[in-house]
Scaffold this motif. Sequence first.
Motif: not given
Length: 278
Positions: A15-17, A19-20, A46
Amino acid sequence: MSCICKIKEGMGSFTETEEKLANYILDNRQEIIMLSAQELADRVKTSAAAVVRFSKKVGYKGFTALKVEMAKESYDEAEDFNTIIKENDSIETLIKKSEAINTKAVTQTYKLINKDILQKAIDSLNNCKNIYIFGVGASGLVAQDFQYKLSRIKRIAIYQQDSHIQLASAAHIGPGDIAIGISYSGETREINVALRKAKELGAKTIGITKFNNNSLAKIADFPLYIPSEEKEIRIGAITSRMTALLITDLLYLGIAKNDVDKTEEYILKTREIIKAFK
Protein backbone atom coordinates in the motif's frame (compact mmCIF):
# COMPACT_ATOMS: atom_id res chain seq x y z
CA MET A 1 15.26 -15.58 3.06
CA SER A 2 16.89 -12.15 2.88
CA CYS A 3 14.99 -9.36 4.66
CA ILE A 4 16.19 -6.68 2.23
CA CYS A 5 15.35 -8.87 -0.75
CA LYS A 6 11.85 -9.59 0.58
CA ILE A 7 11.13 -5.89 1.01
CA LYS A 8 12.42 -5.05 -2.48
CA GLU A 9 10.51 -7.87 -4.11
CA GLY A 10 7.29 -6.96 -2.30
CA MET A 11 7.19 -3.40 -3.64
CA GLY A 12 4.55 -4.19 -6.23
CA SER A 13 2.05 -5.32 -3.61
CA PHE A 14 2.53 -2.66 -0.91
CA THR A 15 0.00 0.00 0.00
CA GLU A 16 1.08 3.65 -0.15
CA THR A 17 1.97 3.67 3.56
CA GLU A 18 3.79 0.34 3.30
CA GLU A 19 5.77 1.63 0.32
CA LYS A 20 6.86 4.68 2.34
CA LEU A 21 7.98 2.41 5.15
CA ALA A 22 9.80 0.12 2.71
CA ASN A 23 11.65 3.01 1.06
CA TYR A 24 12.67 4.51 4.39
CA ILE A 25 13.94 1.17 5.66
CA LEU A 26 15.92 0.50 2.47
CA ASP A 27 17.42 3.99 2.47
CA ASN A 28 18.32 3.98 6.18
CA ARG A 29 19.25 0.40 6.96
CA GLN A 30 21.82 1.01 9.66
CA GLU A 31 19.63 3.57 11.41
CA ILE A 32 16.59 1.29 11.38
CA ILE A 33 18.07 -1.33 13.69
CA MET A 34 18.37 1.34 16.42
CA LEU A 35 14.77 2.59 16.16
CA SER A 36 11.60 1.52 17.92
CA ALA A 37 8.39 0.96 15.96
CA GLN A 38 7.08 4.32 17.22
CA GLU A 39 10.27 6.16 16.22
CA LEU A 40 10.11 4.73 12.71
CA ALA A 41 6.42 5.59 12.54
CA ASP A 42 7.15 9.21 13.48
CA ARG A 43 9.73 9.52 10.69
CA VAL A 44 7.33 8.17 8.07
CA LYS A 45 4.28 9.94 9.55
CA THR A 46 2.29 6.81 10.28
CA SER A 47 1.48 4.69 13.34
CA ALA A 48 3.46 2.09 15.27
CA ALA A 49 0.68 -0.38 14.47
CA ALA A 50 1.30 0.21 10.75
CA VAL A 51 4.99 -0.56 11.27
CA VAL A 52 4.12 -3.84 12.98
CA ARG A 53 1.62 -4.75 10.24
CA PHE A 54 4.25 -4.05 7.60
CA SER A 55 6.77 -6.27 9.44
CA LYS A 56 4.24 -9.11 9.51
CA LYS A 57 3.41 -8.64 5.83
CA VAL A 58 7.02 -9.26 4.86
CA GLY A 59 7.16 -12.37 7.01
CA TYR A 60 8.18 -11.42 10.56
CA LYS A 61 6.44 -11.67 13.91
CA GLY A 62 7.00 -7.98 14.51
CA PHE A 63 9.32 -5.03 13.96
CA THR A 64 11.92 -6.37 16.41
CA ALA A 65 12.24 -9.61 14.43
CA LEU A 66 12.61 -7.63 11.21
CA LYS A 67 15.42 -5.55 12.75
CA VAL A 68 17.25 -8.66 13.95
CA GLU A 69 17.26 -10.10 10.43
CA MET A 70 18.31 -6.80 8.90
CA ALA A 71 21.25 -6.52 11.31
CA LYS A 72 22.58 -9.84 9.99
CA GLU A 73 22.72 -8.72 6.39
CA SER A 74 25.55 -7.26 4.39
CA TYR A 75 24.90 -3.98 2.64
CA ASP A 76 27.52 -4.41 -0.09
CA GLU A 77 25.35 -4.82 -3.16
CA ALA A 78 26.29 -4.84 -6.81
CA GLU A 79 25.36 -1.82 -8.85
CA ASP A 80 21.94 -2.13 -10.48
CA PHE A 81 21.51 -1.88 -14.23
CA ASN A 82 18.42 0.11 -15.15
CA THR A 83 18.24 -1.31 -18.64
CA ILE A 84 19.46 -4.56 -20.15
CA ILE A 85 20.38 -3.21 -23.58
CA LYS A 86 20.95 0.03 -25.44
CA GLU A 87 21.30 0.48 -29.16
CA ASN A 88 24.92 1.62 -28.93
CA ASP A 89 26.09 -1.12 -26.53
CA SER A 90 29.22 -2.95 -27.66
CA ILE A 91 29.29 -6.74 -27.51
CA GLU A 92 31.59 -6.47 -24.50
CA THR A 93 29.07 -4.24 -22.70
CA LEU A 94 26.25 -6.61 -23.62
CA ILE A 95 28.14 -9.54 -22.12
CA LYS A 96 28.91 -7.63 -18.94
CA LYS A 97 25.30 -6.51 -18.53
CA SER A 98 24.01 -10.01 -19.12
CA GLU A 99 26.46 -11.42 -16.58
CA ALA A 100 25.53 -8.80 -13.97
CA ILE A 101 21.77 -9.22 -14.41
CA ASN A 102 21.88 -13.00 -14.39
CA THR A 103 24.26 -13.16 -11.44
CA LYS A 104 22.02 -10.81 -9.48
CA ALA A 105 18.93 -12.86 -10.38
CA VAL A 106 20.58 -16.10 -9.21
CA THR A 107 21.69 -14.51 -5.93
CA GLN A 108 18.24 -13.06 -5.26
CA THR A 109 16.57 -16.39 -6.03
CA TYR A 110 18.59 -18.21 -3.38
CA LYS A 111 17.97 -15.40 -0.88
CA LEU A 112 14.21 -15.72 -1.43
CA ILE A 113 14.13 -19.43 -0.64
CA ASN A 114 12.18 -20.39 2.44
CA LYS A 115 13.95 -23.58 3.52
CA ASP A 116 11.00 -24.92 5.51
CA ILE A 117 8.57 -24.53 2.61
CA LEU A 118 11.07 -26.01 0.14
CA GLN A 119 11.57 -29.03 2.42
CA LYS A 120 7.81 -29.55 2.76
CA ALA A 121 7.41 -29.34 -1.01
CA ILE A 122 10.16 -31.94 -1.52
CA ASP A 123 8.70 -34.22 1.16
CA SER A 124 5.29 -34.03 -0.53
CA LEU A 125 6.83 -34.86 -3.92
CA ASN A 126 8.69 -37.83 -2.43
CA ASN A 127 5.47 -39.21 -0.98
CA CYS A 128 2.92 -38.40 -3.68
CA LYS A 129 1.21 -40.73 -6.14
CA ASN A 130 1.31 -38.60 -9.29
CA ILE A 131 2.95 -35.32 -10.25
CA TYR A 132 1.06 -32.91 -12.50
CA ILE A 133 2.92 -29.88 -13.91
CA PHE A 134 1.22 -26.79 -15.33
CA GLY A 135 2.91 -24.01 -17.31
CA VAL A 136 2.38 -22.12 -20.57
CA GLY A 137 4.76 -20.16 -22.79
CA ALA A 138 8.23 -19.80 -21.29
CA SER A 139 6.95 -21.39 -18.07
CA GLY A 140 5.98 -24.38 -20.20
CA LEU A 141 9.64 -24.79 -21.16
CA VAL A 142 10.51 -24.95 -17.45
CA ALA A 143 7.75 -27.52 -16.94
CA GLN A 144 9.08 -29.63 -19.82
CA ASP A 145 12.61 -29.52 -18.43
CA PHE A 146 11.38 -30.66 -15.01
CA GLN A 147 9.31 -33.44 -16.55
CA TYR A 148 12.36 -34.64 -18.50
CA LYS A 149 14.61 -34.67 -15.43
CA LEU A 150 12.04 -36.62 -13.43
CA SER A 151 11.65 -39.19 -16.20
CA ARG A 152 15.38 -39.95 -15.99
CA ILE A 153 14.98 -41.09 -12.36
CA LYS A 154 11.76 -43.04 -12.94
CA ARG A 155 9.42 -40.40 -11.56
CA ILE A 156 6.77 -39.95 -14.21
CA ALA A 157 5.21 -36.50 -14.29
CA ILE A 158 2.19 -35.46 -16.33
CA TYR A 159 2.61 -32.33 -18.46
CA GLN A 160 0.71 -31.35 -21.59
CA GLN A 161 1.87 -28.57 -23.90
CA ASP A 162 -1.65 -27.56 -24.89
CA SER A 163 -3.20 -25.45 -22.13
CA HIS A 164 -6.68 -26.89 -22.72
CA ILE A 165 -5.36 -30.43 -22.36
CA GLN A 166 -3.57 -29.30 -19.20
CA LEU A 167 -6.93 -28.23 -17.79
CA ALA A 168 -8.47 -31.53 -18.81
CA SER A 169 -5.73 -33.44 -16.96
CA ALA A 170 -6.43 -31.35 -13.85
CA ALA A 171 -9.88 -32.93 -13.64
CA HIS A 172 -8.26 -36.31 -12.89
CA ILE A 173 -6.07 -35.19 -9.99
CA GLY A 174 -6.88 -36.76 -6.65
CA PRO A 175 -5.80 -36.93 -2.99
CA GLY A 176 -2.18 -37.98 -2.71
CA ASP A 177 -1.23 -36.22 -5.94
CA ILE A 178 0.84 -33.04 -6.38
CA ALA A 179 0.06 -30.18 -8.77
CA ILE A 180 2.87 -27.76 -9.65
CA GLY A 181 1.96 -24.43 -11.22
CA ILE A 182 4.66 -22.28 -12.85
CA SER A 183 3.82 -18.66 -13.65
CA TYR A 184 6.08 -15.63 -13.30
CA SER A 185 3.17 -13.20 -12.94
CA GLY A 186 1.11 -15.55 -10.80
CA GLU A 187 -1.93 -14.47 -12.78
CA THR A 188 -1.90 -16.94 -15.69
CA ARG A 189 -5.55 -17.96 -15.77
CA GLU A 190 -5.07 -21.53 -17.01
CA ILE A 191 -2.51 -22.28 -14.30
CA ASN A 192 -4.59 -20.85 -11.47
CA VAL A 193 -7.75 -22.65 -12.61
CA ALA A 194 -5.81 -25.93 -12.72
CA LEU A 195 -4.32 -25.49 -9.24
CA ARG A 196 -7.64 -24.43 -7.72
CA LYS A 197 -9.19 -27.59 -9.17
CA ALA A 198 -6.33 -29.68 -7.78
CA LYS A 199 -6.90 -28.28 -4.29
CA GLU A 200 -10.63 -28.84 -4.61
CA LEU A 201 -9.91 -32.50 -5.43
CA GLY A 202 -7.65 -32.91 -2.38
CA ALA A 203 -4.17 -32.63 -3.94
CA LYS A 204 -1.25 -30.64 -2.55
CA THR A 205 -0.10 -27.70 -4.64
CA ILE A 206 3.26 -26.05 -5.35
CA GLY A 207 3.48 -22.60 -6.93
CA ILE A 208 6.60 -21.18 -8.58
CA THR A 209 6.06 -17.45 -9.05
CA LYS A 210 7.51 -14.00 -8.44
CA PHE A 211 7.67 -12.71 -4.88
CA ASN A 212 4.40 -10.83 -4.70
CA ASN A 213 0.95 -11.16 -3.24
CA ASN A 214 -0.36 -12.69 -6.46
CA SER A 215 -3.10 -15.25 -7.07
CA LEU A 216 -0.84 -18.28 -7.55
CA ALA A 217 1.05 -17.54 -4.33
CA LYS A 218 -2.27 -17.44 -2.48
CA ILE A 219 -3.52 -20.70 -4.01
CA ALA A 220 -0.37 -22.79 -3.48
CA ASP A 221 0.18 -24.80 -0.31
CA PHE A 222 3.91 -24.39 -0.92
CA PRO A 223 4.74 -21.11 -2.71
CA LEU A 224 8.33 -20.96 -3.98
CA TYR A 225 9.46 -17.54 -5.11
CA ILE A 226 11.62 -16.12 -7.87
CA PRO A 227 12.70 -12.46 -8.10
CA SER A 228 10.58 -9.78 -9.72
CA GLU A 229 12.13 -8.19 -12.79
CA GLU A 230 12.36 -4.50 -13.63
CA LYS A 231 10.01 -3.53 -16.47
CA GLU A 232 12.95 -2.48 -18.64
CA ILE A 233 14.45 -5.95 -18.72
CA ARG A 234 11.16 -7.72 -19.36
CA ILE A 235 11.92 -7.90 -23.10
CA GLY A 236 11.51 -11.64 -22.87
CA ALA A 237 11.39 -14.36 -20.23
CA ILE A 238 15.14 -14.19 -19.64
CA THR A 239 15.89 -14.18 -15.92
CA SER A 240 12.42 -15.45 -14.96
CA ARG A 241 12.97 -18.63 -16.99
CA MET A 242 16.43 -19.14 -15.50
CA THR A 243 15.33 -18.53 -11.92
CA ALA A 244 12.31 -20.83 -12.27
CA LEU A 245 14.70 -23.52 -13.51
CA LEU A 246 16.79 -23.02 -10.35
CA ILE A 247 13.71 -23.81 -8.25
CA THR A 248 12.71 -26.90 -10.24
CA ASP A 249 16.33 -28.09 -10.07
CA LEU A 250 16.20 -27.84 -6.28
CA LEU A 251 12.97 -29.87 -6.26
CA TYR A 252 14.59 -32.43 -8.57
CA LEU A 253 17.71 -32.71 -6.38
CA GLY A 254 15.51 -33.09 -3.30
CA ILE A 255 13.72 -36.01 -4.96
CA ALA A 256 16.93 -37.54 -6.33
CA LYS A 257 18.71 -37.58 -2.96
CA ASN A 258 15.82 -39.44 -1.34
CA ASP A 259 17.37 -42.68 -2.61
CA VAL A 260 20.78 -41.96 -4.11
CA ASP A 261 21.49 -45.59 -5.09
CA LYS A 262 18.23 -45.88 -7.03
CA THR A 263 18.79 -42.48 -8.63
CA GLU A 264 22.22 -43.55 -9.87
CA GLU A 265 20.80 -46.82 -11.19
CA TYR A 266 18.03 -45.06 -13.13
CA ILE A 267 20.36 -42.42 -14.59
CA LEU A 268 22.78 -45.12 -15.78
CA LYS A 269 19.92 -46.99 -17.46
CA THR A 270 18.71 -43.90 -19.30
CA ARG A 271 22.28 -43.06 -20.34
CA GLU A 272 22.80 -46.55 -21.75
CA ILE A 273 19.72 -46.51 -23.93
CA ILE A 274 20.58 -43.04 -25.28
CA LYS A 275 24.15 -44.17 -26.05
CA ALA A 276 22.70 -46.87 -28.30
CA PHE A 277 21.72 -44.17 -30.81
CA LYS A 278 25.15 -42.51 -30.96
